[in-house]
Design an enzyme around this catalytic site. Sequence first.
Site, PDB file in Angstrom:
ATOM      1  N   GLU A  69       0.712  -1.082  -0.121  1.00 43.51           N
ATOM      2  CA  GLU A  69       0.076  -0.121   0.252  1.00 43.51           C
ATOM      3  C   GLU A  69       0.937   1.245   0.181  1.00 43.51           C
ATOM      4  O   GLU A  69       0.457   2.191  -0.637  1.00 43.51           O
ATOM      5  CB  GLU A  69      -0.917  -0.029   1.311  1.00 43.51           C
ATOM      6  N   GLU A  90      -4.294  -8.726   3.093  1.00 41.64           N
ATOM      7  CA  GLU A  90      -4.852  -8.596   4.909  1.00 41.64           C
ATOM      8  C   GLU A  90      -6.052  -9.484   5.230  1.00 41.64           C
ATOM      9  O   GLU A  90      -6.426  -9.871   6.231  1.00 41.64           O
ATOM     10  CB  GLU A  90      -5.197  -7.134   4.795  1.00 41.64           C
TER      11      GLU A  90
HETATM   12  C1  LIG Z   1      -2.737  -2.134   7.581  1.00 39.17           C
HETATM   13  C2  LIG Z   1      -2.299  -3.289   6.533  1.00 39.17           C
HETATM   14  O1  LIG Z   1      -3.375  -3.154   5.517  1.00 39.17           O
HETATM   15  C3  LIG Z   1      -2.385  -4.533   7.232  1.00 39.17           C
HETATM   16  C4  LIG Z   1      -1.418  -5.372   6.738  1.00 39.17           C
HETATM   17  O2  LIG Z   1      -0.226  -5.059   6.338  1.00 39.17           O
HETATM   18  S1  LIG Z   1      -1.568  -6.970   7.153  1.00 39.17           S
HETATM   19  C5  LIG Z   1       0.044  -7.864   6.845  1.00 39.17           C
HETATM   20  C6  LIG Z   1       0.224  -8.430   5.492  1.00 39.17           C
HETATM   21  N1  LIG Z   1       1.532  -9.030   5.477  1.00 39.17           N
HETATM   22  C7  LIG Z   1       1.818 -10.250   5.169  1.00 39.17           C
HETATM   23  O3  LIG Z   1       0.742 -11.133   4.764  1.00 39.17           O
HETATM   24  C8  LIG Z   1       3.331 -10.883   5.260  1.00 39.17           C
HETATM   25  C9  LIG Z   1       3.076 -12.202   6.216  1.00 39.17           C
HETATM   26  N2  LIG Z   1       4.712 -12.704   6.316  1.00 39.17           N
HETATM   27  C10 LIG Z   1       5.100 -13.462   5.211  1.00 39.17           C
HETATM   28  O4  LIG Z   1       4.260 -13.853   4.379  1.00 39.17           O
HETATM   29  C11 LIG Z   1       6.463 -13.866   5.470  1.00 39.17           C
HETATM   30  O5  LIG Z   1       7.113 -13.517   6.911  1.00 39.17           O
HETATM   31  C12 LIG Z   1       7.454 -13.017   4.450  1.00 39.17           C
HETATM   32  C13 LIG Z   1       7.244 -13.442   2.929  1.00 39.17           C
HETATM   33  C14 LIG Z   1       7.023 -11.677   4.490  1.00 39.17           C
HETATM   34  C15 LIG Z   1       8.908 -13.447   4.850  1.00 39.17           C
HETATM   35  O6  LIG Z   1       9.187 -14.622   4.778  1.00 39.17           O
HETATM   36  P1  LIG Z   1      10.573 -15.277   5.651  1.00 39.17           P
HETATM   37  O7  LIG Z   1      11.873 -14.211   4.970  1.00 39.17           O
HETATM   38  O8  LIG Z   1      10.674 -16.721   5.260  1.00 39.17           O
HETATM   39  O9  LIG Z   1      10.697 -14.944   7.194  1.00 39.17           O
HETATM   40  P2  LIG Z   1       9.442 -15.728   8.077  1.00 39.17           P
HETATM   41  O10 LIG Z   1      10.233 -16.437   8.881  1.00 39.17           O
HETATM   42  O11 LIG Z   1       8.159 -15.808   7.418  1.00 39.17           O
HETATM   43  O12 LIG Z   1       9.119 -14.336   9.200  1.00 39.17           O
HETATM   44  C16 LIG Z   1      10.211 -13.952  10.062  1.00 39.17           C
HETATM   45  C17 LIG Z   1       9.505 -13.346  11.362  1.00 39.17           C
HETATM   46  O13 LIG Z   1       8.640 -12.321  10.999  1.00 39.17           O
HETATM   47  C18 LIG Z   1       7.398 -12.655  11.379  1.00 39.17           C
HETATM   48  N3  LIG Z   1       6.425 -11.864  10.781  1.00 39.17           N
HETATM   49  C19 LIG Z   1       6.278 -12.073   9.412  1.00 39.17           C
HETATM   50  N4  LIG Z   1       5.327 -11.293   8.867  1.00 39.17           N
HETATM   51  C20 LIG Z   1       4.775 -10.665  10.095  1.00 39.17           C
HETATM   52  C21 LIG Z   1       3.568 -10.123  10.131  1.00 39.17           C
HETATM   53  N5  LIG Z   1       2.905  -9.272   9.167  1.00 39.17           N
HETATM   54  N6  LIG Z   1       3.315  -9.588  11.365  1.00 39.17           N
HETATM   55  C22 LIG Z   1       4.067  -9.941  12.320  1.00 39.17           C
HETATM   56  N7  LIG Z   1       4.855 -10.728  12.296  1.00 39.17           N
HETATM   57  C23 LIG Z   1       5.365 -11.034  11.169  1.00 39.17           C
HETATM   58  C24 LIG Z   1       7.307 -14.232  11.788  1.00 39.17           C
HETATM   59  O14 LIG Z   1       6.358 -14.379  12.694  1.00 39.17           O
HETATM   60  C25 LIG Z   1       8.701 -14.454  12.053  1.00 39.17           C
HETATM   61  O15 LIG Z   1       9.000 -14.184  13.321  1.00 39.17           O
HETATM   62  P3  LIG Z   1       9.882 -15.414  14.252  1.00 39.17           P
HETATM   63  O16 LIG Z   1      11.443 -15.224  13.619  1.00 39.17           O
HETATM   64  O17 LIG Z   1       9.766 -14.721  15.556  1.00 39.17           O
HETATM   65  O18 LIG Z   1       9.426 -16.574  13.977  1.00 39.17           O
END
Ligand SMILES: C[C@H](O)CC(=O)SCCNC(=O)CCNC(=O)[C@H](O)C(C)(C)COP(=O)(O)OP(=O)(O)OC[C@H]1O[C@@H](n2cnc3c(N)ncnc32)[C@H](O)[C@@H]1OP(=O)(O)O
Length: 723
Positions: free
Chosen positions: A118, A138
């Site tokens: 975004e 989301e």
């Molecule tokens: C207001 C807005 O519109 C709302 C939003 O943004 S909603 C959030 C949207 N974001 C997502 O869907 C991303 C979710 N995360 C992922 O898909 C994957 O973590 C990634 C592709 C970003 C990275 O993958 P990768 O490099 O393998 O790292 P990964 O091991 O998954 O994550 C590393 C750490 O970050 C944390 N983390 C990743 N995304 C997170 C998130 N969105 N919130 C909180 N923690 C998160 C994981 O829990 C992990 O924590 P840990 O080391 O304590 O276990």
Amino acid sequence: MKKKESSVVELEVGEDGVAIISINNPPVNLLTVNLIFTLKDRIEEALLRDEVKAIVLIGSNGKFSGGFDVTAFGGRPEGNKQMKLGFVSIDFLTDTLEASKKPIVAAIDGPTFGGGLELALACHARISTVSAKLGLTELEYGVIPGLGGTQRLPRLVSIHKALEMILMSKRVSGKEALDFCLVDAIAPADMLLGAARQWALDILECRRPWVVSLYKTDRLEPLAEARRMFRTARTESQKQNPNLFHPLLCIDVMEEGIVSGPRNGLWKEAKVLEEVRQSDICRGLVHIFFARYRTSKVPEVDGKSLLPRNMKKVAIVGGGLVGSGIATVLILSNFDVVMKEVNEKCLSDGIGRVKANLQRYVEVGKISHQKQKEGYMLLKGVLSYDSFNDVDLVIEATEGNVYLKQQIFAELERYCPRNCIFSSNNSSNLNLIGERTKSHNRIVGVNFFSPAPVMPLLEVVRTDRTSPQVIVDLIAFGRKIGKTTVVVGNSTGFAINRMFFLYLQSAIWLIEHGADVYVIDQAMTRFGMQLGPFRMVDLLGLRVTAAIAAHFVENFPDRSYKSRLIQVMEEDNREGEPNHRGFYVYNDNYKASPDPEVMKLIDSARNISNVSINSKLDNLSEGDIAEMVLLPVLNEACRITGEGIAYKASDLDVASVLGMGFPAYRGGIIFWADSLGTRYICSQLENWSKVYGELFKPCAYLVQRAYSGTSLGSQVQQVKSHL
Ligand SMILES: C[C@H](O)CC(=O)SCCNC(=O)CCNC(=O)[C@H](O)C(C)(C)COP(=O)(O)OP(=O)(O)OC[C@H]1O[C@@H](n2cnc3c(N)ncnc32)[C@H](O)[C@@H]1OP(=O)(O)O
């Protein structure tokens, strides 16, 4: 070059007058309210500085941003900062960043999700690497895009495409994003910054368009068509997930922007985000998101000091339905696979099944012809153990008895390398299977769920002698084949089959005592289960179900409900989906229809067991049915935790969601139970057990939790496994 640093957002101004603003919040550059305010400060600073002509926004370490930190969701807003979250999109993104008098370009690489994307959408152009991954994900967390995504994405890529991306939380690569104008250009990773810099200067000098996404209209469909698309999207969304309301609210917000203008859309987005982020659905989904990460934290296994070994070649003993399903999964993940069978006929059947699986994937467009060809090359069929001399892992997937399995494991020890892991995919006791070997530290259970290529769960069963290195290897192996791994202790049925068995037992008990098969299945799917218990039995096949049932009745005779129904159905030549006849009948496309003949079979099973109908059970509400079917499952989950078979209650949440189709938005079986309360659950089970018998009797662990008023999800005092 002058440089100004802050811990999470860095600002650096180049000699060309382009300010590079870099998000630096390892490991995945998550956004927090604090970070966004710091980012706003940096952008305002760059806008004020005379030497800055244009701005490039980038994420450090090749990751633009993993989006908003979702720990902020699912709870009550804390203090003023959280309250401002929804309004950041107007104050900052729209009125500062997008309205800036200096062009701002996003340089996108790696994960660019949710709030991260975004941010990029509000910039005046986006340059991406081919391999970047972009998506507004989301809805997976029970919220909606809250930083303007509902308004800007449709205006950049069309309403049709935006609905698809947002409602399906679809992730696309940089290359795909270019194809539908989500990004403006592609650059190699090492030239990304330079390309974005040049693009920003080009905008400044009018060589490239200065695009304000929020007010773009050229890609929007005409209003009447747009309204039709929103209507269809609502209908589809309700059909797929009738219990979820946040997708519907998201569609409302998108429509508001199209009908009443994007600024109104932004205000509505902010309001809805505040509402949904405090919902139970959001709480459940965020719980499951973190619970999935926690599955890799296993007691006495130090995942930091032990590195997973690189596995390349896997042998599968047994090419039946299960073995060939596993082989298919492995081939698709590029493992070399050796399949061993006992004779030419079984081997060619097994290989034929793998080939048929791959062919089906080609037909439905899941894999290319090229991938299919490569898959064939990775598979080798054998009749002896001679080619096991360089395999990293063996998965035994035969239907033989314990004696036969002991013999197989003894052979493995003779033929395989010293580091090779020996695993079995079944519910037998691993200590017994490995009795004739000296390899106990490398013996482990690896349970796939049927159908293996589809089910996202891997259950790894550890004995008291399995080495921590083997566990670390298998967690990495699970990740490589795209499965979430739950590690559990060694006991009959381990964890998932024990829960599944109770799902079936309580449902069979209900129908034998008067409830209707199809009413039960409907009540359970309305509750949110992917499949009702009887539809699930058909999918699994009656033969497999009968084997699981026999195993349980033998091992837990005191609390098993001994029904003859499955046996009676098998005698009526009902195999479930495999022969298109089970609790349902199936057409050639596996569409299920109720079968009135099943009533007669239930009557016979009742007669054999001498069970009479209880009129009270005719008229149960759907809510009552859901509780009568699921509370015995929960009771079993409590036993599994109490016995130390599951290491964390949240592991069973993950297992129930990924292995049994429990609705993720209810947070898994334990999380859901805690929303009802242990005292309520215990008293329901106690009342039923008085009237209906042992099947419903609450276990000691549950009684103790109810008595002490402790939730089931709170940290378990680690009970020593009964190994
Ligand atoms: C207001 C807005 O519109 C709302 C939003 O943004 S909603 C959030 C949207 N974001 C997502 O869907 C991303 C979710 N995360 C992922 O898909 C994957 O973590 C990634 C592709 C970003 C990275 O993958 P990768 O490099 O393998 O790292 P990964 O091991 O998954 O994550 C590393 C750490 O970050 C944390 N983390 C990743 N995304 C997170 C998130 N969105 N919130 C909180 N923690 C998160 C994981 O829990 C992990 O924590 P840990 O080391 O304590 O276990």
